[in-house]
Design a protein around this motif. Structure first.
Motif, PDB file in Angstrom:
ATOM      1  N   LEU A 276       0.825  -1.206   0.000  1.00 32.65           N
ATOM      2  CA  LEU A 276       0.000   0.000   0.000  1.00 32.65           C
ATOM      3  C   LEU A 276       0.863   1.261   0.000  1.00 32.65           C
ATOM      4  CD1 LEU A 276      -2.727   1.476   0.232  1.00 32.65           C
ATOM      5  CD2 LEU A 276      -2.559   1.225   2.702  1.00 32.65           C
ATOM      6  N   LEU A 277       0.532   2.181  -0.895  1.00 36.36           N
ATOM      7  CA  LEU A 277       1.139   3.512  -0.945  1.00 36.36           C
ATOM      8  C   LEU A 277       0.076   4.524  -0.556  1.00 36.36           C
ATOM      9  CD1 LEU A 277       3.332   5.585  -1.751  1.00 36.36           C
ATOM     10  CD2 LEU A 277       2.566   5.330  -4.130  1.00 36.36           C
ATOM     11  N   LEU A 278       0.391   5.384   0.409  1.00 38.20           N
ATOM     12  CA  LEU A 278      -0.562   6.378   0.906  1.00 38.20           C
ATOM     13  C   LEU A 278      -0.081   7.788   0.614  1.00 38.20           C
ATOM     14  CD1 LEU A 278      -1.435   5.001   4.478  1.00 38.20           C
ATOM     15  CD2 LEU A 278      -3.013   5.176   2.549  1.00 38.20           C
ATOM     16  N   SER A 279      -1.013   8.659   0.219  1.00 38.15           N
ATOM     17  CA  SER A 279      -0.776  10.099   0.212  1.00 38.15           C
ATOM     18  C   SER A 279      -1.934  10.758   0.958  1.00 38.15           C
ATOM     19  CB  SER A 279      -0.634  10.645  -1.219  1.00 38.15           C
ATOM     20  OG  SER A 279      -1.798  10.390  -1.991  1.00 38.15           O
ATOM     21  N   PRO A 280      -1.705  11.911   1.604  1.00 43.62           N
ATOM     22  CA  PRO A 280      -2.669  12.463   2.572  1.00 43.62           C
ATOM     23  C   PRO A 280      -3.721  13.400   1.953  1.00 43.62           C
ATOM     24  CG  PRO A 280      -0.633  13.680   2.717  1.00 43.62           C
ATOM     25  CD  PRO A 280      -0.404  12.609   1.692  1.00 43.62           C
ATOM     26  N   HIS A 281      -4.509  12.901   1.011  1.00 40.24           N
ATOM     27  CA  HIS A 281      -5.593  13.653   0.370  1.00 40.24           C
ATOM     28  C   HIS A 281      -5.076  14.997  -0.161  1.00 40.24           C
ATOM     29  CE1 HIS A 281     -10.217  14.471   0.323  1.00 40.24           C
ATOM     30  NE2 HIS A 281      -9.626  14.860  -0.790  1.00 40.24           N
ATOM     31  N   VAL A 282      -4.139  14.900  -1.082  1.00 38.62           N
ATOM     32  CA  VAL A 282      -3.539  16.106  -1.659  1.00 38.62           C
ATOM     33  C   VAL A 282      -3.757  16.178  -3.167  1.00 38.62           C
ATOM     34  CG1 VAL A 282      -1.808  16.412   0.151  1.00 38.62           C
ATOM     35  CG2 VAL A 282      -1.299  14.893  -1.781  1.00 38.62           C
ATOM     36  N   GLY A 283      -4.764  15.453  -3.660  1.00 37.44           N
ATOM     37  CA  GLY A 283      -5.019  15.450  -5.091  1.00 37.44           C
ATOM     38  C   GLY A 283      -5.278  16.829  -5.654  1.00 37.44           C
ATOM     39  N   GLY A 284      -6.021  17.650  -4.922  1.00 36.76           N
ATOM     40  CA  GLY A 284      -6.368  18.965  -5.437  1.00 36.76           C
ATOM     41  C   GLY A 284      -5.624  20.117  -4.803  1.00 36.76           C
ATOM     42  N   SER A 285      -4.967  19.889  -3.691  1.00 38.25           N
ATOM     43  CA  SER A 285      -4.335  20.998  -2.962  1.00 38.25           C
ATOM     44  C   SER A 285      -2.897  21.193  -3.449  1.00 38.25           C
ATOM     45  CB  SER A 285      -4.372  20.737  -1.457  1.00 38.25           C
ATOM     46  OG  SER A 285      -3.868  19.445  -1.150  1.00 38.25           O
ATOM     47  N   THR A 286      -2.783  21.846  -4.600  1.00 41.87           N
ATOM     48  CA  THR A 286      -1.487  22.112  -5.214  1.00 41.87           C
ATOM     49  C   THR A 286      -1.398  23.581  -5.598  1.00 41.87           C
ATOM     50  OG1 THR A 286      -2.126  21.778  -7.525  1.00 41.87           O
ATOM     51  CG2 THR A 286      -1.616  19.797  -6.245  1.00 41.87           C
ATOM     52  N   SER A 287      -0.276  23.954  -6.190  1.00 39.93           N
ATOM     53  CA  SER A 287      -0.098  25.338  -6.636  1.00 39.93           C
ATOM     54  C   SER A 287      -1.090  25.719  -7.728  1.00 39.93           C
ATOM     55  CB  SER A 287       1.329  25.531  -7.150  1.00 39.93           C
ATOM     56  OG  SER A 287       1.610  24.618  -8.208  1.00 39.93           O
ATOM     57  N   ALA A 288      -1.698  24.744  -8.377  1.00 39.70           N
ATOM     58  CA  ALA A 288      -2.677  25.033  -9.428  1.00 39.70           C
ATOM     59  C   ALA A 288      -4.032  25.432  -8.863  1.00 39.70           C
ATOM     60  CB  ALA A 288      -2.840  23.818 -10.344  1.00 39.70           C
ATOM     61  N   PHE A 289      -4.261  25.153  -7.569  1.00 37.88           N
ATOM     62  CA  PHE A 289      -5.604  25.348  -7.009  1.00 37.88           C
ATOM     63  C   PHE A 289      -6.026  26.814  -6.979  1.00 37.88           C
ATOM     64  CE2 PHE A 289      -7.904  26.591  -3.122  1.00 37.88           C
ATOM     65  CZ  PHE A 289      -9.152  26.094  -3.453  1.00 37.88           C
ATOM     66  N   LEU A 290      -5.234  27.671  -6.340  1.00 39.41           N
ATOM     67  CA  LEU A 290      -5.698  29.028  -6.056  1.00 39.41           C
ATOM     68  C   LEU A 290      -5.999  29.837  -7.327  1.00 39.41           C
ATOM     69  CD1 LEU A 290      -6.441  30.707  -3.640  1.00 39.41           C
ATOM     70  CD2 LEU A 290      -4.099  31.596  -3.566  1.00 39.41           C
ATOM     71  N   PRO A 291      -5.130  29.841  -8.342  1.00 40.65           N
ATOM     72  CA  PRO A 291      -5.484  30.614  -9.540  1.00 40.65           C
ATOM     73  C   PRO A 291      -6.771  30.128 -10.200  1.00 40.65           C
ATOM     74  CG  PRO A 291      -3.156  30.028  -9.557  1.00 40.65           C
ATOM     75  CD  PRO A 291      -3.783  29.257  -8.441  1.00 40.65           C
TER      76      PRO A 291
END
Length: 317
Positions: A276-291
């Motif tokens: 199992l590989l886990l990431s902490p629900h960061v699919g949308g929270s990137t530098s692309a989000f705010l603009p």
């Protein structure tokens, strides 16, 4: 249609300061609220409510029972499952809009990254680097794999666009069968015949009563031995207990950006589940989000002020 007069300007609650968004219509009144304990005004005065991003259902829903004059509820997430439980308490005619167009690129990037990392053994290499161990050998490639995308909306289509250069074969599934620019889209009812053929199953479906525990014990048992499950949808789309059983048996692999429960508490067996590989629900929270979020808000609020149809309407109460 916004009721705009000289004596009364409809009030908008924003989780981003209006001056930071820029380009907003001047005939609306703006209040900044990002989930703080104190409200920026009387919720009953709010006509347009933009839900604070990534603050959870408790924060999202806190002012809604008092928003007797609200006409639009706008999320900054693709999913609206954190808001829908509060809809029955709202007045009739309230439009719920999601953030279609904001998260496709980032979520699709992560879906492909998780797929590649899990297949190519990246977690093993990172642990090997920490332990000064050299894990050479042959590893699975994404090339020539059969990839099944379950939840073929705008995010699912964005995932396929990014998979195309990797020379894999994509099959699409949505709630209802249809055709897409890339080819046929199967209905959910076709899954039993499609799952055994897939090397990788990517979940990008919204969380609804019909998709809760979609990936249950029967679904997972239908996947071929050694297949990879990737979840960039919502945690409860997968039955955690059923997935743990498959991982602990060594029959399946998984890469999850979302979990149930979430955030994953210390001591939970998923933390150390094999394969199992886990990431902490960061699919949308990137530098692309705010603009992109600002662009969406400018468009929606200018439409609202002009009395035009809104984009991304999911449902109307």
């Amino acid at each position: 249609m916004a009721d705009i007069t000289r004596n009364h300007r409809p009030t908008v609650w924003l989780p981003i300061p209006a001056e930071d968004v820029g380009g907003l219509p001047e005939d609306l009144e703006y209040r900044f609220w990002d989930g703080a304990e104190e409200f920026p005004g009387d919720p009953a005065d709010a006509a347009f409510y933009v839900v604070p991003y990534m603050k959870g259902a408790e924060v999202a829903g806190r002012p809604l029972p008092r928003m007797s004059g609200v006409r639009v509820v706008q999320t900054l997430s693709a999913g609206v499952d954190h808001v829908t439980p509060f809809l029955p308490g709202l007045p009739a005619g309230v439009r719920l809009c999601n953030a279609r167009g904001v998260h496709e690129a980032s979520t699709a990037e992560l879906a492909v990254a998780l797929t590649l990392a899990a297949l190519r053994g990246i977690p093993r290499f990172v642990r090997g680097q920490d332990a000064e161990e050299w894990h050479d050998g042959f590893y699975p490639a994404l090339a020539d794999k059969q990839v099944l995308i379950v939840g073929y909306g705008s995010i699912g289509a964005a995932i396929e666009n990014r998979l195309t250069p990797f020379e894999c074969h994509v099959t699409r599934v949505a709630r209802l069968a249809r055709r897409s620019p890339h080819g046929p889209v199967h209905a959910l009812g076709d899954l039993p015949g499609l799952l055994p053929q897939a090397d990788v199953v990517i979940l990008s479906t919204p969380l609804t009563p019909g998709t809760r525990h979609l990936a249950d014990a029967r679904f997972l048992a239908g996947m071929k031995d050694g297949a990879l499950l990737v979840n960039v949808a919502r945690g409860p789309v997968v039955d955690t207990g059923a997935l743990l059983a498959e991982l602990e048996a060594g029959r399946l692999q998984a890469a999850l950006d979302v979990t149930d429960p979430e955030p994953l508490p210390q001591g939970h067996p998923l933390w150390h589940a094999p394969g199992l590989l886990l990431s902490p629900h960061v699919g949308g929270s990137t530098s692309a989000f705010l603009p992109r979020a600002k662009r969406l808000l400018r468009d929606q609020l200018n439409r609202f002020a002009a009395g035009q149809d809104l984009a991304n309407v999911v449902t109307t109460t």
